[in-house]
Design a protein around this motif. Sequence first.
Motif, PDB file in Angstrom:
ATOM      1  N   HIS A  90      95.733 101.331  34.562  1.00  0.00           N
ATOM      2  CA  HIS A  90      94.623 101.883  33.783  1.00  0.00           C
ATOM      3  C   HIS A  90      94.595 101.295  32.372  1.00  0.00           C
ATOM      4  O   HIS A  90      93.536 100.931  31.861  1.00  0.00           O
ATOM      5  N   TRP A  91      95.755 101.213  31.729  1.00  0.00           N
ATOM      6  CA  TRP A  91      95.834 100.727  30.357  1.00  0.00           C
ATOM      7  C   TRP A  91      95.982  99.207  30.268  1.00  0.00           C
ATOM      8  O   TRP A  91      95.976  98.644  29.177  1.00  0.00           O
ATOM      9  N   GLY A  92      96.148  98.538  31.408  1.00  0.00           N
ATOM     10  CA  GLY A  92      96.337  97.088  31.385  1.00  0.00           C
ATOM     11  C   GLY A  92      97.628  96.694  30.715  1.00  0.00           C
ATOM     12  O   GLY A  92      97.697  95.678  30.030  1.00  0.00           O
ATOM     13  N   SER A  93      98.676  97.491  30.911  1.00  0.00           N
ATOM     14  CA  SER A  93      99.958  97.255  30.249  1.00  0.00           C
ATOM     15  C   SER A  93     100.840  96.343  31.102  1.00  0.00           C
ATOM     16  O   SER A  93     101.464  96.781  32.070  1.00  0.00           O
ATOM     17  N   ASP A  94     100.869  95.064  30.743  1.00  0.00           N
ATOM     18  CA  ASP A  94     101.662  94.095  31.497  1.00  0.00           C
ATOM     19  C   ASP A  94     103.148  94.414  31.466  1.00  0.00           C
ATOM     20  O   ASP A  94     103.836  94.279  32.476  1.00  0.00           O
ATOM     21  N   PHE A  95     103.661  94.813  30.294  1.00  0.00           N
ATOM     22  CA  PHE A  95     105.091  95.111  30.201  1.00  0.00           C
ATOM     23  C   PHE A  95     105.466  96.223  31.163  1.00  0.00           C
ATOM     24  O   PHE A  95     106.418  96.095  31.940  1.00  0.00           O
ATOM     25  N   GLU A  96     104.732  97.324  31.122  1.00  0.00           N
ATOM     26  CA  GLU A  96     105.055  98.454  32.000  1.00  0.00           C
ATOM     27  C   GLU A  96     104.834  98.093  33.459  1.00  0.00           C
ATOM     28  O   GLU A  96     105.617  98.489  34.327  1.00  0.00           O
ATOM     29  N   ARG A 142      91.659 108.768  34.337  1.00  0.00           N
ATOM     30  CA  ARG A 142      90.214 108.551  34.349  1.00  0.00           C
ATOM     31  C   ARG A 142      89.452 109.660  33.632  1.00  0.00           C
ATOM     32  O   ARG A 142      88.555 109.391  32.848  1.00  0.00           O
ATOM     33  N   THR A 143      89.825 110.938  33.890  1.00  0.00           N
ATOM     34  CA  THR A 143      89.036 112.062  33.364  1.00  0.00           C
ATOM     35  C   THR A 143      89.803 112.973  32.423  1.00  0.00           C
ATOM     36  O   THR A 143      89.191 113.783  31.740  1.00  0.00           O
TER      37      THR A 143
END
Length: 194
Positions: A90-96, A142-143
């Motif tokens: 969702h956050w686009g966090s590559d590290f995670e 999302r919500t």
Amino acid sequence: MTARLPALPPEDLDDAQSEVYRAITGGARAAGPQVFPLTDERGRLRGPFNAMLLSPPVGGALQALGAAVRYGSVLPDRARELAILVVAAHWGSDFERDAHEAVGRSCGLTEAELTAVREGRPPGLADPAERAAVLAARELTRTGTLAEEDYRAVTAALGERGLFELTTLVGYYATLALQLRVFAGELPPERRER
């Protein structure tokens, strides 16, 4: 974007920072199999952990919360890792994503399941707890809430304690994603070069 916060060498830390450093590198994260490194070759903390040293009272509490949701939770390992990966996607966090795909593989997640979560598709899970964790993490990211029907389904699969821990996990990993963007220079997907 490059990292805004320089990696802090262990020898340069004050006493309070050293205590947080030891809690991260010597705690539960370090006790299990090392599927992703917590430090670089010079012993400096990687990813979101480096920023935790900026404020030892808050950073120490935050790292303790992270240890609790990963190692003190009733959530099954696969369900927990799936939920973390939903937040990372969702956050686009590559590290995670990279870190927890490695952990997920060690918990038995398949490449097909990992790819489905990464791409936002249903991973086709047979286990009710895993399906509930993915459903809840997707709806929460999302919500910011769960509809009554989803609440009933998730508590039936995970129990109220499990749902409480899952909502805490979603908030914790969202916090890390934001800190990675601000301090480590991780760009959101819409700003990355294609």
